[in-house]
Motif scaffolding. Structure first.
Motif, short mmCIF file in Angstrom:
data_model
loop_
_atom_site.label_atom_id
_atom_site.label_comp_id
_atom_site.label_asym_id
_atom_site.label_seq_id
_atom_site.Cartn_x
_atom_site.Cartn_y
_atom_site.Cartn_z
N SER A 149 20.24 41.80 22.38
CA SER A 149 20.56 43.09 21.77
C SER A 149 21.05 44.09 22.79
O SER A 149 22.01 44.83 22.55
CB SER A 149 19.33 43.64 21.03
OG SER A 149 18.90 42.76 20.02
N LEU A 150 20.38 44.12 23.94
CA LEU A 150 20.76 45.06 24.99
C LEU A 150 22.16 44.74 25.53
O LEU A 150 22.97 45.63 25.76
CB LEU A 150 19.74 45.03 26.13
CG LEU A 150 19.94 46.03 27.27
CD1 LEU A 150 19.92 47.46 26.73
CD2 LEU A 150 18.86 45.86 28.33
N ALA A 151 22.43 43.45 25.71
CA ALA A 151 23.75 43.04 26.19
C ALA A 151 24.83 43.37 25.17
O ALA A 151 25.91 43.87 25.53
CB ALA A 151 23.75 41.55 26.51
N LEU A 152 24.56 43.11 23.91
CA LEU A 152 25.53 43.41 22.86
C LEU A 152 25.81 44.90 22.80
O LEU A 152 26.98 45.32 22.72
CB LEU A 152 25.00 42.92 21.52
CG LEU A 152 25.89 43.19 20.29
CD1 LEU A 152 27.25 42.54 20.46
CD2 LEU A 152 25.20 42.69 19.02
N ALA A 153 24.75 45.71 22.89
CA ALA A 153 24.94 47.16 22.86
C ALA A 153 25.72 47.64 24.07
O ALA A 153 26.56 48.55 23.97
CB ALA A 153 23.57 47.86 22.79
N THR A 154 25.45 47.06 25.23
CA THR A 154 26.18 47.44 26.44
C THR A 154 27.65 47.09 26.32
O THR A 154 28.53 47.88 26.70
CB THR A 154 25.57 46.74 27.67
OG1 THR A 154 24.19 47.12 27.79
CG2 THR A 154 26.31 47.14 28.94
N GLN A 155 27.94 45.91 25.80
CA GLN A 155 29.33 45.50 25.62
C GLN A 155 30.05 46.43 24.64
O GLN A 155 31.17 46.88 24.90
CB GLN A 155 29.37 44.06 25.09
CG GLN A 155 30.76 43.50 24.87
CD GLN A 155 31.38 42.93 26.12
OE1 GLN A 155 31.42 43.59 27.15
NE2 GLN A 155 31.88 41.71 26.04
N LEU A 156 29.39 46.76 23.55
CA LEU A 156 30.02 47.60 22.53
C LEU A 156 30.07 49.07 22.92
O LEU A 156 30.76 49.86 22.28
CB LEU A 156 29.27 47.45 21.19
CG LEU A 156 29.30 46.05 20.57
CD1 LEU A 156 28.54 46.04 19.26
CD2 LEU A 156 30.73 45.57 20.36
N SER A 157 29.33 49.46 23.96
CA SER A 157 29.32 50.86 24.37
C SER A 157 30.56 51.23 25.17
O SER A 157 30.76 52.40 25.50
CB SER A 157 28.07 51.16 25.22
OG SER A 157 28.18 50.56 26.50
N ASN A 158 31.38 50.24 25.49
CA ASN A 158 32.58 50.49 26.29
C ASN A 158 33.81 50.48 25.39
O ASN A 158 34.43 49.44 25.19
CB ASN A 158 32.72 49.42 27.38
CG ASN A 158 33.90 49.69 28.29
OD1 ASN A 158 34.51 50.76 28.24
ND2 ASN A 158 34.22 48.73 29.13
#
Length: 211
Positions: free
Chosen positions: A117-126
């Motif tokens: 979840s954290l990785a997905l959110a980080t990817q989508l935050s860009n």
């Protein structure tokens, strides 16, 4: 043949972008080293899903919203910047927390689901990644492509994103990198926090200037 050449060209361009260091790379490296190989691989999977999400939205033309100085585009950019700044604060605050490496119980009770979840959110935050996908598609993808080409494109993007970060996770979850990280955790975490903070701050400045 033209469609196949276009797909190969897009795959090459996305590969170059994926291997370029950024917030996603920092997160996967830290997850693999500080938590576990399983969590690192889960983070790699999250990056793959994030890449496919961006690619799908780009195919539907949402990148045009982010590329222009509209209210929606500005809001999405600022939300992404806020998330990067939040990660920066969390990394900085946790820098003094001792590293506890236990295969049975990952640090802080974080499991593979949280790492994903954290990785997905980080990817989508860009949101800039969305613009990159949209620009590459617009430049290299023919106006009309068969359905199988869309499916092949999304599959290739997932393989590129998840595959690259899987290699990163496997490399940095080895014993020597983890031991080195344990000795220098305080400074490495703060350095990672500064990187995330710098990326978030730059995104805020660029967004305000564009607006």
């Amino acid at each position: 043949m033209d469609v196949i050449l276009a797909l190969l060209s897009i795959a090459g361009a996305i590969t170059i972008g994926a291997v370029s260091p950024g917030p996603s790379f920092v997160l996967v490296v830290r997850t693999a080293i500080a938590r576990s190989r399983r969590d690192g691989l889960a983070a790699a999977l999250g990056m793959g899903v994030g890449g496919v999400t961006f690619a799908t939205l780009a195919l539907f033309g949402l990148h045009a919203v982010l590329a222009q100085a509209s209210g929606a585009g500005i809001a999405l950019r600022l939300l992404g910047a806020a998330y990067l700044l939040y990660l920066a604060v969390m990394l900085w605050r946790g820098a003094d927390t001792p590293l506890q490496m236990s295969p049975a119980a990952p640090p802080g009770g974080a499991g593979a689901a949280r790492a994903f979840s954290l990785a997905l959110a980080t990817q989508l935050s860009n949101p800039k990644a969305m613009i990159v996908y949209g620009s590459v598609f617009a430049a290299l993808l023919p106006p009309r492509v068969p359905l199988w080409a869309d499916a092949a494109l999304l599959t290739a993007i997932f393989a590129i994103e998840a595959g690259w970060y899987t290699m990163v996770a496997l490399a940095f979850s080895a014993d020597r990198p983890r031991a080195a990280y344990g000795r220098a955790k305080r400074w490495l975490d703060r350095a990672a926090g500064l990187v995330m903070g710098a990326l978030g701050t730059r995104l805020v400045i660029e967004t305000l200037r564009a607006g």
